[in-house]
Design a protein around this motif. Structure first.
Motif, PDB file in Angstrom:
ATOM      1  N   GLU A  90      30.291  36.082  45.405  1.00 23.45           N
ATOM      2  CA  GLU A  90      31.010  36.827  46.449  1.00 23.45           C
ATOM      3  C   GLU A  90      32.407  36.237  46.658  1.00 23.45           C
ATOM      4  O   GLU A  90      33.392  36.967  46.769  1.00 23.45           O
ATOM      5  CB  GLU A  90      30.200  36.761  47.755  1.00 23.45           C
ATOM      6  CG  GLU A  90      30.730  37.623  48.863  1.00 23.45           C
ATOM      7  CD  GLU A  90      29.864  37.546  50.114  1.00 23.45           C
ATOM      8  OE1 GLU A  90      30.433  37.486  51.203  1.00 23.45           O
ATOM      9  OE2 GLU A  90      28.618  37.548  49.984  1.00 23.45           O
ATOM     10  N   ALA A  91      32.471  34.902  46.673  1.00 22.64           N
ATOM     11  CA  ALA A  91      33.767  34.239  46.853  1.00 22.64           C
ATOM     12  C   ALA A  91      34.684  34.517  45.661  1.00 22.64           C
ATOM     13  O   ALA A  91      35.893  34.749  45.841  1.00 22.64           O
ATOM     14  CB  ALA A  91      33.564  32.733  47.027  1.00 22.64           C
ATOM     15  N   LEU A  92      34.111  34.520  44.452  1.00 21.57           N
ATOM     16  CA  LEU A  92      34.926  34.823  43.265  1.00 21.57           C
ATOM     17  C   LEU A  92      35.449  36.261  43.315  1.00 21.57           C
ATOM     18  O   LEU A  92      36.610  36.528  42.975  1.00 21.57           O
ATOM     19  CB  LEU A  92      34.109  34.595  41.985  1.00 21.57           C
ATOM     20  CG  LEU A  92      33.852  33.132  41.609  1.00 21.57           C
ATOM     21  CD1 LEU A  92      32.897  33.057  40.415  1.00 21.57           C
ATOM     22  CD2 LEU A  92      35.153  32.412  41.283  1.00 21.57           C
ATOM     23  N   ALA A  93      34.586  37.182  43.735  1.00 22.39           N
ATOM     24  CA  ALA A  93      35.005  38.583  43.840  1.00 22.39           C
ATOM     25  C   ALA A  93      36.119  38.713  44.885  1.00 22.39           C
ATOM     26  O   ALA A  93      37.120  39.416  44.666  1.00 22.39           O
ATOM     27  CB  ALA A  93      33.816  39.466  44.211  1.00 22.39           C
ATOM     28  N   LYS A  94      35.950  38.024  46.014  1.00 19.74           N
ATOM     29  CA  LYS A  94      36.964  38.063  47.079  1.00 19.74           C
ATOM     30  C   LYS A  94      38.278  37.460  46.560  1.00 19.74           C
ATOM     31  O   LYS A  94      39.361  37.986  46.831  1.00 19.74           O
ATOM     32  CB  LYS A  94      36.454  37.288  48.305  1.00 19.74           C
ATOM     33  CG  LYS A  94      37.360  37.363  49.497  1.00 19.74           C
ATOM     34  CD  LYS A  94      37.374  38.760  50.076  1.00 19.74           C
ATOM     35  CE  LYS A  94      38.172  38.798  51.364  1.00 19.74           C
ATOM     36  NZ  LYS A  94      38.374  40.136  51.842  1.00 19.74           N
ATOM     37  N   ARG A  95      38.154  36.384  45.796  1.00 21.67           N
ATOM     38  CA  ARG A  95      39.341  35.730  45.237  1.00 21.67           C
ATOM     39  C   ARG A  95      40.078  36.699  44.299  1.00 21.67           C
ATOM     40  O   ARG A  95      41.298  36.815  44.362  1.00 21.67           O
ATOM     41  CB  ARG A  95      38.935  34.470  44.482  1.00 21.67           C
ATOM     42  CG  ARG A  95      40.098  33.746  43.845  1.00 21.67           C
ATOM     43  CD  ARG A  95      39.631  32.513  43.128  1.00 21.67           C
ATOM     44  NE  ARG A  95      40.715  31.894  42.404  1.00 21.67           N
ATOM     45  CZ  ARG A  95      40.570  30.871  41.617  1.00 21.67           C
ATOM     46  NH1 ARG A  95      39.378  30.329  41.446  1.00 21.67           N
ATOM     47  NH2 ARG A  95      41.593  30.354  40.983  1.00 21.67           N
ATOM     48  N   LYS A  96      39.320  37.387  43.423  1.00 16.78           N
ATOM     49  CA  LYS A  96      39.946  38.350  42.513  1.00 16.78           C
ATOM     50  C   LYS A  96      40.646  39.453  43.300  1.00 16.78           C
ATOM     51  O   LYS A  96      41.750  39.888  42.953  1.00 16.78           O
ATOM     52  CB  LYS A  96      38.895  38.948  41.569  1.00 16.78           C
ATOM     53  CG  LYS A  96      38.504  38.023  40.451  1.00 16.78           C
ATOM     54  CD  LYS A  96      37.553  38.706  39.497  1.00 16.78           C
ATOM     55  CE  LYS A  96      37.162  37.765  38.373  1.00 16.78           C
ATOM     56  NZ  LYS A  96      36.274  38.404  37.404  1.00 16.78           N
ATOM     57  N   GLU A  97      39.958  39.900  44.360  1.00 11.15           N
ATOM     58  CA  GLU A  97      40.543  40.950  45.201  1.00 11.15           C
ATOM     59  C   GLU A  97      41.841  40.464  45.833  1.00 11.15           C
ATOM     60  O   GLU A  97      42.857  41.173  45.838  1.00 11.15           O
ATOM     61  CB  GLU A  97      39.532  41.353  46.277  1.00 11.15           C
ATOM     62  CG  GLU A  97      40.001  42.449  47.197  1.00 11.15           C
ATOM     63  CD  GLU A  97      38.990  42.735  48.306  1.00 11.15           C
ATOM     64  OE1 GLU A  97      39.438  43.053  49.423  1.00 11.15           O
ATOM     65  OE2 GLU A  97      37.774  42.635  48.063  1.00 11.15           O
ATOM     66  N   LEU A  98      41.806  39.223  46.361  1.00  9.82           N
ATOM     67  CA  LEU A  98      43.009  38.662  46.990  1.00  9.82           C
ATOM     68  C   LEU A  98      44.118  38.444  45.966  1.00  9.82           C
ATOM     69  O   LEU A  98      45.301  38.665  46.261  1.00  9.82           O
ATOM     70  CB  LEU A  98      42.670  37.350  47.705  1.00  9.82           C
ATOM     71  CG  LEU A  98      41.835  37.499  48.974  1.00  9.82           C
ATOM     72  CD1 LEU A  98      41.431  36.131  49.503  1.00  9.82           C
ATOM     73  CD2 LEU A  98      42.595  38.285  50.043  1.00  9.82           C
ATOM     74  N   GLU A  99      43.735  38.015  44.757  1.00 13.05           N
ATOM     75  CA  GLU A  99      44.734  37.829  43.701  1.00 13.05           C
ATOM     76  C   GLU A  99      45.380  39.171  43.344  1.00 13.05           C
ATOM     77  O   GLU A  99      46.595  39.251  43.147  1.00 13.05           O
ATOM     78  CB  GLU A  99      44.098  37.193  42.461  1.00 13.05           C
ATOM     79  CG  GLU A  99      43.808  35.724  42.622  1.00 13.05           C
ATOM     80  CD  GLU A  99      43.048  35.123  41.435  1.00 13.05           C
ATOM     81  OE1 GLU A  99      42.542  35.887  40.577  1.00 13.05           O
ATOM     82  OE2 GLU A  99      42.958  33.891  41.377  1.00 13.05           O
ATOM     83  N   ALA A 100      44.553  40.226  43.302  1.00 18.61           N
ATOM     84  CA  ALA A 100      45.092  41.558  42.999  1.00 18.61           C
ATOM     85  C   ALA A 100      46.040  42.006  44.116  1.00 18.61           C
ATOM     86  O   ALA A 100      47.122  42.549  43.844  1.00 18.61           O
ATOM     87  CB  ALA A 100      43.953  42.556  42.826  1.00 18.61           C
ATOM     88  N   GLN A 101      45.644  41.754  45.373  1.00 19.17           N
ATOM     89  CA  GLN A 101      46.506  42.108  46.508  1.00 19.17           C
ATOM     90  C   GLN A 101      47.809  41.313  46.453  1.00 19.17           C
ATOM     91  O   GLN A 101      48.897  41.845  46.719  1.00 19.17           O
ATOM     92  CB  GLN A 101      45.781  41.848  47.831  1.00 19.17           C
ATOM     93  CG  GLN A 101      44.669  42.825  48.125  1.00 19.17           C
ATOM     94  CD  GLN A 101      43.920  42.473  49.410  1.00 19.17           C
ATOM     95  OE1 GLN A 101      44.236  41.502  50.080  1.00 19.17           O
ATOM     96  NE2 GLN A 101      42.911  43.281  49.724  1.00 19.17           N
TER      97      GLN A 101
END
Length: 138
Positions: A90-101
């Motif tokens: 979940e943290a990795l997915a959130k990190r990817k999302e934040l990196e994309a943002q």
């Protein structure tokens, strides 16, 4: 004389048979004592079997309880590991999302910066034109 000789042989055979019988009796008596001791030993073992069985049963019960507790602990540990993996994912997915943002915002910022520079250039051009127009009008 022959009768005397026969008596002597008969007595000798009788004494030998008596000696053999005495030896057999001694052997049988010794064997009987050995069997008696064996029976006593077996009786003692039979008498102690219930208490030994109780000890073995108690130890087995203790071992089964420990095994059950270990299995419960293992299941708990597996659940904790699964939870930790899920949280990591979940943290990795959130990190990817934040990196994309972040990448999106960076792109927008670069676009805004280019637009700002363009507008600044246009403003400067308008100022120059305004000065030229103002100079012509004067």
């Amino acid at each position: 004389d022959a009768l005397e000789q026969e008596k002597i042989e008969l007595v000798a055979r009788y004494e030998a048979a008596l000696e053999e019988t005495a030896q057999k009796f001694a052997d049988v008596t010794a064997e009987k004592e050995m069997l008696k001791k064996g029976m006593q030993s077996m009786t003692t073992m039979i008498e102690t079997l219930p208490s030994e069985k109780a000890l073995v049963d108690a130890k087995l019960e203790q071992t089964l309880r420990a095994l059950s507790e270990s299995e419960e602990q293992l299941a708990k540990s597996k659940a904790e590991v699964a939870q930790a993996i899920a949280e990591r994912d979940e943290a990795l997915a959130k990190r990817k999302e934040l990196e994309a943002q972040y990448d999106d915002l960076l792109h927008k910022m670069e676009t805004l910066h280019r637009d700002f520079e363009k507008m600044a250039s246009e403003k400067e051009q308008l100022r120059v034109e305004k000065e030229a127009v103002t100079a012509e009008l004067m």
